[in-house]
Design a protein around this motif. Structure first.
Motif, PDB file in Angstrom:
ATOM      1  N   VAL A 115       0.838  -1.206   0.000  1.00 43.56           N
ATOM      2  CA  VAL A 115       0.000   0.000   0.000  1.00 43.56           C
ATOM      3  C   VAL A 115       0.874   1.258   0.000  1.00 43.56           C
ATOM      4  O   VAL A 115       0.646   2.204  -0.766  1.00 43.56           O
ATOM      5  CB  VAL A 115      -0.937   0.008   1.220  1.00 43.56           C
ATOM      6  N   ALA A 116       1.924   1.267   0.827  1.00 41.62           N
ATOM      7  CA  ALA A 116       2.715   2.475   1.032  1.00 41.62           C
ATOM      8  C   ALA A 116       3.641   2.773  -0.141  1.00 41.62           C
ATOM      9  O   ALA A 116       3.782   3.938  -0.546  1.00 41.62           O
ATOM     10  CB  ALA A 116       3.524   2.346   2.322  1.00 41.62           C
ATOM     11  N   VAL A 117       4.300   1.753  -0.689  1.00 43.46           N
ATOM     12  CA  VAL A 117       5.279   1.997  -1.755  1.00 43.46           C
ATOM     13  C   VAL A 117       4.631   2.600  -3.002  1.00 43.46           C
ATOM     14  O   VAL A 117       5.122   3.615  -3.531  1.00 43.46           O
ATOM     15  CB  VAL A 117       6.050   0.700  -2.075  1.00 43.46           C
ATOM     16  N   PRO A 118       3.553   2.033  -3.551  1.00 46.21           N
ATOM     17  CA  PRO A 118       2.918   2.672  -4.711  1.00 46.21           C
ATOM     18  C   PRO A 118       2.421   4.080  -4.398  1.00 46.21           C
ATOM     19  O   PRO A 118       2.496   4.979  -5.257  1.00 46.21           O
ATOM     20  CB  PRO A 118       1.750   1.725  -5.037  1.00 46.21           C
ATOM     21  N   GLU A 119       1.919   4.275  -3.184  1.00 45.77           N
ATOM     22  CA  GLU A 119       1.452   5.601  -2.800  1.00 45.77           C
ATOM     23  C   GLU A 119       2.611   6.593  -2.780  1.00 45.77           C
ATOM     24  O   GLU A 119       2.478   7.737  -3.223  1.00 45.77           O
ATOM     25  CB  GLU A 119       0.790   5.530  -1.415  1.00 45.77           C
ATOM     26  N   PHE A 120       3.759   6.164  -2.297  1.00 46.35           N
ATOM     27  CA  PHE A 120       4.926   7.044  -2.198  1.00 46.35           C
ATOM     28  C   PHE A 120       5.470   7.420  -3.579  1.00 46.35           C
ATOM     29  O   PHE A 120       5.850   8.569  -3.822  1.00 46.35           O
ATOM     30  CB  PHE A 120       6.010   6.364  -1.360  1.00 46.35           C
ATOM     31  N   PHE A 121       5.515   6.447  -4.496  1.00 46.54           N
ATOM     32  CA  PHE A 121       6.088   6.703  -5.817  1.00 46.54           C
ATOM     33  C   PHE A 121       5.034   7.113  -6.853  1.00 46.54           C
ATOM     34  O   PHE A 121       5.374   7.382  -8.002  1.00 46.54           O
ATOM     35  CB  PHE A 121       6.827   5.458  -6.332  1.00 46.54           C
ATOM     36  N   GLY A 122       3.797   7.145  -6.450  1.00 46.49           N
ATOM     37  CA  GLY A 122       2.737   7.534  -7.379  1.00 46.49           C
ATOM     38  C   GLY A 122       2.369   6.461  -8.371  1.00 46.49           C
ATOM     39  O   GLY A 122       1.819   6.757  -9.437  1.00 46.49           O
ATOM     40  N   TRP A 123       2.622   5.190  -8.017  1.00 41.38           N
ATOM     41  CA  TRP A 123       2.233   4.090  -8.899  1.00 41.38           C
ATOM     42  C   TRP A 123       0.778   3.715  -8.627  1.00 41.38           C
ATOM     43  O   TRP A 123       0.251   3.935  -7.538  1.00 41.38           O
ATOM     44  CB  TRP A 123       3.105   2.859  -8.658  1.00 41.38           C
ATOM     45  N   GLU A 124       0.167   3.115  -9.611  1.00 43.12           N
ATOM     46  CA  GLU A 124      -1.205   2.651  -9.431  1.00 43.12           C
ATOM     47  C   GLU A 124      -1.190   1.196  -8.964  1.00 43.12           C
ATOM     48  O   GLU A 124      -0.516   0.362  -9.556  1.00 43.12           O
ATOM     49  CB  GLU A 124      -1.993   2.769 -10.744  1.00 43.12           C
ATOM     50  N   LEU A 125      -1.955   0.937  -7.914  1.00 43.63           N
ATOM     51  CA  LEU A 125      -2.058  -0.436  -7.405  1.00 43.63           C
ATOM     52  C   LEU A 125      -3.490  -0.914  -7.539  1.00 43.63           C
ATOM     53  O   LEU A 125      -4.426  -0.251  -7.062  1.00 43.63           O
ATOM     54  CB  LEU A 125      -1.628  -0.507  -5.936  1.00 43.63           C
ATOM     55  N   ASP A 126      -3.659  -2.034  -8.197  1.00 47.61           N
ATOM     56  CA  ASP A 126      -4.989  -2.616  -8.373  1.00 47.61           C
ATOM     57  C   ASP A 126      -5.544  -3.020  -7.011  1.00 47.61           C
ATOM     58  O   ASP A 126      -4.945  -3.827  -6.295  1.00 47.61           O
ATOM     59  CB  ASP A 126      -4.890  -3.838  -9.293  1.00 47.61           C
ATOM     60  N   SER A 127      -6.674  -2.461  -6.636  1.00 53.09           N
ATOM     61  CA  SER A 127      -7.267  -2.775  -5.328  1.00 53.09           C
ATOM     62  C   SER A 127      -7.640  -4.255  -5.227  1.00 53.09           C
ATOM     63  O   SER A 127      -7.566  -4.855  -4.148  1.00 53.09           O
ATOM     64  CB  SER A 127      -8.501  -1.910  -5.085  1.00 53.09           C
ATOM     65  N   GLY A 128      -8.020  -4.842  -6.342  1.00 53.52           N
ATOM     66  CA  GLY A 128      -8.346  -6.272  -6.330  1.00 53.52           C
ATOM     67  C   GLY A 128      -7.136  -7.112  -5.985  1.00 53.52           C
ATOM     68  O   GLY A 128      -7.229  -8.090  -5.229  1.00 53.52           O
ATOM     69  N   PHE A 129      -5.969  -6.722  -6.517  1.00 54.68           N
ATOM     70  CA  PHE A 129      -4.745  -7.450  -6.206  1.00 54.68           C
ATOM     71  C   PHE A 129      -4.386  -7.291  -4.729  1.00 54.68           C
ATOM     72  O   PHE A 129      -3.920  -8.227  -4.088  1.00 54.68           O
ATOM     73  CB  PHE A 129      -3.596  -6.942  -7.075  1.00 54.68           C
ATOM     74  N   LEU A 130      -4.618  -6.089  -4.190  1.00 54.12           N
ATOM     75  CA  LEU A 130      -4.346  -5.859  -2.770  1.00 54.12           C
ATOM     76  C   LEU A 130      -5.227  -6.755  -1.902  1.00 54.12           C
ATOM     77  O   LEU A 130      -4.773  -7.316  -0.894  1.00 54.12           O
ATOM     78  CB  LEU A 130      -4.576  -4.390  -2.424  1.00 54.12           C
ATOM     79  N   ILE A 131      -6.490  -6.897  -2.297  1.00 51.17           N
ATOM     80  CA  ILE A 131      -7.397  -7.774  -1.545  1.00 51.17           C
ATOM     81  C   ILE A 131      -6.900  -9.217  -1.597  1.00 51.17           C
ATOM     82  O   ILE A 131      -6.932  -9.944  -0.588  1.00 51.17           O
ATOM     83  CB  ILE A 131      -8.834  -7.671  -2.111  1.00 51.17           C
ATOM     84  N   VAL A 132      -6.430  -9.619  -2.781  1.00 54.98           N
ATOM     85  CA  VAL A 132      -5.891 -10.981  -2.912  1.00 54.98           C
ATOM     86  C   VAL A 132      -4.698 -11.172  -1.989  1.00 54.98           C
ATOM     87  O   VAL A 132      -4.556 -12.205  -1.310  1.00 54.98           O
ATOM     88  CB  VAL A 132      -5.484 -11.264  -4.373  1.00 54.98           C
ATOM     89  N   MET A 133      -3.810 -10.169  -1.904  1.00 58.59           N
ATOM     90  CA  MET A 133      -2.651 -10.254  -1.024  1.00 58.59           C
ATOM     91  C   MET A 133      -3.076 -10.406   0.430  1.00 58.59           C
ATOM     92  O   MET A 133      -2.497 -11.192   1.181  1.00 58.59           O
ATOM     93  CB  MET A 133      -1.771  -9.012  -1.181  1.00 58.59           C
ATOM     94  N   ILE A 134      -4.082  -9.629   0.830  1.00 59.38           N
ATOM     95  CA  ILE A 134      -4.559  -9.712   2.212  1.00 59.38           C
ATOM     96  C   ILE A 134      -5.123 -11.097   2.505  1.00 59.38           C
ATOM     97  O   ILE A 134      -4.849 -11.700   3.561  1.00 59.38           O
ATOM     98  CB  ILE A 134      -5.614  -8.619   2.481  1.00 59.38           C
ATOM     99  N   ILE A 135      -5.912 -11.626   1.560  1.00 57.64           N
ATOM    100  CA  ILE A 135      -6.498 -12.959   1.754  1.00 57.64           C
ATOM    101  C   ILE A 135      -5.391 -14.010   1.841  1.00 57.64           C
ATOM    102  O   ILE A 135      -5.423 -14.899   2.708  1.00 57.64           O
ATOM    103  CB  ILE A 135      -7.471 -13.292   0.608  1.00 57.64           C
TER     104      ILE A 135
END
Length: 390
Positions: free
Chosen positions: A148-168
């Motif tokens: 969550v933090a790295v893409p936010e810091f560098f201005g990259w786009e992170l797919d929220s669906g992929f983030l949910i998969v990572m959490i699961i």
């Protein structure tokens, strides 16, 4: 009867103790390695990136190194038991650190696609790292937070669906780690209890032998002492009676010696009836349900037949293995005039390790014209000695 593959043991063909099944042959590592299919996504990301050829080659090399290290962890640590782990804790820690470093090093080229490696890193932390559960939790939470933090810091786009998969995936890995640790703790407690029960059984057997020796010698030596003192007093007063007392002392001493030799002989050459009783006691001490023959249910010729002593040796050795190594909950023994079979429902293996006990037992059986067979798989182990053509 348990359906298992039977392996005929011939003493001349038994070589050095066989090694445990190779982790490559066990197939368990496939469960972790199959997910490497998803490494195709960062690979595609590198191929389709705007980087130079050199950068792409370097990126593919990093992905290949990542896949190889992860696969080795699967084979030698991640999906094997503690007794089969080939990598030291320091090596496993270093391997996990390299996986993290490769993921981070690929970020300048892959950007958010580099986090496609994160599930593999979380799996390595959960199952291969030698850390305790709370440290695995910290590692997995840190990776998810970084996603969550790295893409936010560098201005990259992170797919929220992929983030949910990572959490699961992270939650699943942590839950699996907790379950594995709990299972290992339970197994440790059970093994310690079995070891304690085995020690108690040995102590009980020693106490029984001590009682037998005491009962045999105590009375005889007491009478010998009394008669010797009496003979000493009668030597001058009544030589005839003194001679009689001395003769009785000699007879008692010979009788006591014969009884001691008989007792020692029974310890060295087991009696089948007594061995069955000792087996019942040992299995009960190890919390193993025993299905054993009893004298009332078998012809006396079985216990006094030509193979009775050999069957006692087979039963003693097989029972020792059941108590010490099998982890069984049930053991069944059947005996006929020409065969004995001992079966358990414990942890068997298609590849057995033949130690001195089974090797020596096979030699005993063959020396008397019989054959010893041992068959084993995941459902249990069967040891049998036969003197017929079946």
């Amino acid at each position: 009867m348990i359906a298992i593959q039977e392996n005929l043991i011939h003493p001349k063909s038994i070589g050095p103790a066989l090694a445990p099944t190779s982790p490559w042959r066990s197939g368990r590592w496939v469960f972790g390695a199959v997910w490497l299919f998803f490494m195709v996504y960062p690979a595609i990301g590198i191929v389709t990136s705007d980087g130079a050829i050199v950068e792409k080659v370097f990126g593919m090399a990093m992905i290949s190194a990542f896949a190889v290290i992860y696969l080795l962890l699967c084979v030698y640590s991640m999906f094997v038991g503690e007794a089969e782990e080939k990598l030291s804790p320091a090596t496993r820690t270093a391997a996990v650190a390299i996986l993290v470093a490769l993921m981070v090093a690929s970020m300048p080229l892959l950007k958010t696609s580099a986090f496609a490696m994160a599930p593999f890193v979380m799996a390595a932390i959960a199952f291969a790292a030698p850390w305790k559960g709370r440290y695995a939790l910290i590692g997995i939470v840190t990776i998810i937070a970084a996603a969550v933090a790295v893409p936010e810091f560098f201005g990259w786009e992170l797919d929220s669906g992929f983030l949910i998969v990572m959490i699961i995936v992270g939650i699943t890995m942590l839950f699996s780690r907790v379950m594995r640790d709990a299972q290992r703790d339970r197994e440790t407690v059970v093994e310690r209890q079995r070891a304690l029960n085995a020690q108690l059984a040995v102590v009980a057997e020693r106490e029984r032998v001590a009682r037998d020796v005491h009962d045999i010698l105590g009375h005889s030596l007491t009478v010998i002492t009394v008669k010797s003192e009496l003979a000493g007093r009668l030597v001058d007063l009544d030589p005839g009676r003194a001679k009689t007392e001395i003769d009785e002392v000699t007879a008692l001493a010979r009788e006591a010696l014969a009884e001691v030799r008989s007792t020692v002989g029974n310890l060295r050459t087991p009696d089948l009836t007594n061995t069955i009783a000792a087996t019942e006691s040992a299995l009960a001490a190890a919390d193993i349900t025993a299905d054993l023959p009893h004298v009332d249910g078998y012809a006396s010729t079985i216990y006094e037949g030509p193979h009775a002593t050999l069957f006692a040796w087979v039963l003693r050795e097989a029972t020792t293995n059941v108590v010490r190594h099998s982890g069984a909950t049930r053991c069944e023994v059947t005996i006929s005039t020409d065969a004995i079979t001992i079966s358990d429902d414990g942890r068997g293996s298609p590849v057995l390790t033949y130690g001195n006990g089974l090797r020596g037992l096979a030699e005993r059986v063959e020396a008397e014209g019989g054959r010893l067979t041992v068959s084993s798989d995941a459902t249990g182990t069967t040891v049998a000695a036969r003197f017929d053509d079946r």
